[in-house]
Write an enzyme that holds these catalytic residues in place. Sequence first.
Site, PDB file in Angstrom:
ATOM      1  N   GLU A   1       6.009  10.109 -12.726  1.00  0.00           N
ATOM      2  CA  GLU A   1       5.666   8.704 -12.475  1.00  0.00           C
ATOM      3  C   GLU A   1       4.164   8.488 -12.254  1.00  0.00           C
ATOM      4  OE1 GLU A   1       8.352   7.848  -9.275  1.00  0.00           O
ATOM      5  OE2 GLU A   1      10.087   7.891 -10.613  1.00  0.00           O
TER       6      GLU A   1
ATOM      7  N   ASP B   1       1.745   4.901  -4.308  1.00  0.00           N
ATOM      8  CA  ASP B   1       2.943   4.170  -4.745  1.00  0.00           C
ATOM      9  C   ASP B   1       3.775   3.762  -3.529  1.00  0.00           C
ATOM     10  OD1 ASP B   1       5.393   3.336  -5.736  1.00  0.00           O
ATOM     11  OD2 ASP B   1       5.645   5.005  -7.134  1.00  0.00           O
TER      12      ASP B   1
END
Length: 623
Positions: A185, A207
């Site tokens: 990711e 994140d």
Amino acid sequence: MALLQIAEPGQATAPHQHRLAAGIDLGTTNSLVATVRSGKAETLPDAQGRHILPSVVRYTPEGVVVGEEAQAAAAKDPLNTIVSVKRLIGRGIDDIRSLGSRLPYEFTRQDTAVPRIRTVAGDVSPVEVSAEILKVLARRAEESLGGELSGVVITVPAYFDDAQRQATKDAAQLAGLNVFRLLNEPTAAAVAYGLDHEADGVHAIYDLGGGTFDISILRLNKGVFEVMATGGDSALGGDDFDRALAEWIMRQAGIADDADHHLLRRLMRDARAAKERLSETGQAELDIELGDGNRWQGSIDRETFHGLVDPLIRKTISACRRAVRDAGIDRDEIRDLVMVGGSTRMPRVRELVGEFFAAEPRVDIDPDRVVAIGAALQADVLAGNKPDDEMLLLDVTPLSLGIETMGGLVEKIIPRNTTLPVARAQEFTTFKDGQTAMAVHVVQGEREMVSDNRSLARFELRGIPPMVAGAARIRVTFSVDADGLLSVEAEELSQGVKARVEVKPSYGLTDDEVANMLRASIDHAEDDMATRKLAEERVEAQRVVEALGAALAADGDQLLQPEERQRIDAALGDLQQAAAGDDADAIRKAIEDLEKTCEFYVERRMNNSVRKAMAGHKVDEFE
Ligand code: AMP
């Protein structure tokens, strides 16, 4: 696993043969699908215009419901509505129990390693649940693009281990999808911002979503995107900000802790709305319905709100500090700070995190979509829609892979940091006369001795035709596919007998463990060299002793005088004694002495065998 950029020649196709491809962000709470159209990556909406698909799957007697509708039923039908399946995928039942989260579902077949969840539609596994989400996203992409997908890139957290990655791939296969590649990711987010096309440097990917926080430190070095460190908190996110604000409202409005849960739910919803408004304005008005026609009205300004959420943001910053330390870098080496996840819309998060890294946060791409967009860009390249010289992101092996050879030594076959996919072969031979089986022991790590590395698998190659030691040729081939899965094959070349095994090389290894193994190999490099030398000399001594023993048994009596035999036996005894000790140089010297002592015997044997071979023939036949 680290990532590497290389050109993959021959992948490109002519523009008119544009192949359909999509990037899928398979998230814990929400999932998205994106694709590249007219050179631009964009997320795709459903028929109602919704881009985000809640990662919620509900099983009913009539069928499976995925997304918003399933989420709406979660409260009334919790047993059949599976949320956050990503927390379960690729984990064993013991792992899941140790997660400590109170999961509302019923797990069946407690005895097996893979958990299954009981629903009205039958037992389902996390892989099957994830496949339902993937199916909906793939269908959406195919409807919107008007054709079948040639393949997809699916993103996974950088810390996902091999089992979790494999399970994600299994889910895709079950959904009928061709997976070009799994992509980390944070790497996808970096790709979305085009950092892979910029100069080498270190980047932080921050994140912060609704329920989880991840920090990753990536280094782009000579085209290699390497995950230097990951960290975070799997139970920290925007929901905690909502809770902090809801508790503040309760104190202001005099609402008791044990208020009924409808009111608490409303409070959480109102708190979330107020939090999101505070990202736009300096003050948010609050109008809370207390029940029985009563309301509480008030307002909250940014300063008060910061007082509530700063401790939570600081918690994320502590994790960032640890990740920077784990990466072994200085904070000011971070060049880019990429923001991912809905909660990074909060100006306060951007401010404090930007301050910590002394970098301007990258926020131009919607933080909810940035991972899917990076995955779509990657899928487009892998589908072959880019010119030949376009770079590809590929994984590399995090640790060396090899096999055990005589004396407990490791023969490395694929060195660490080799670009994937890769296949390498090496030939080995038998150690003993007449050996018909060979044990293959696959190991992973950087150390010289097998015992200091990680054992991955053992298997046997049987049916080797009996030959003298050293005559058989056994080819051992290691292949690692693009997702890091290893298979090893051993083949005896004269008869073609084969044996193979599939292994999961990084199964269960965390990034920390990989780092520790590397550190240990550097710390022990000198010791290891000495140990290796000793082991090699011992193996060689044993080989010489066995070969000489076989020769003496065959023709010693015939070719040697008793006095000559005594001399050889004495030198043989010296070697055996040296081989029992720890002095590699002494073993080497004893081998050389024995070889010298035996020179005349070796010569006699050769003459003897030539004589035998020539018996009955004329000399000129051999010219
Ligand atoms: P994600 O899991 O990445 O979809 O993020 C969801 C979280 O982001 C939730 O806690 C949302 O409340 C939060 N969020 C979304 N938009 C905003 C915003 N404008 N300001 C603050 N938080 C937001």
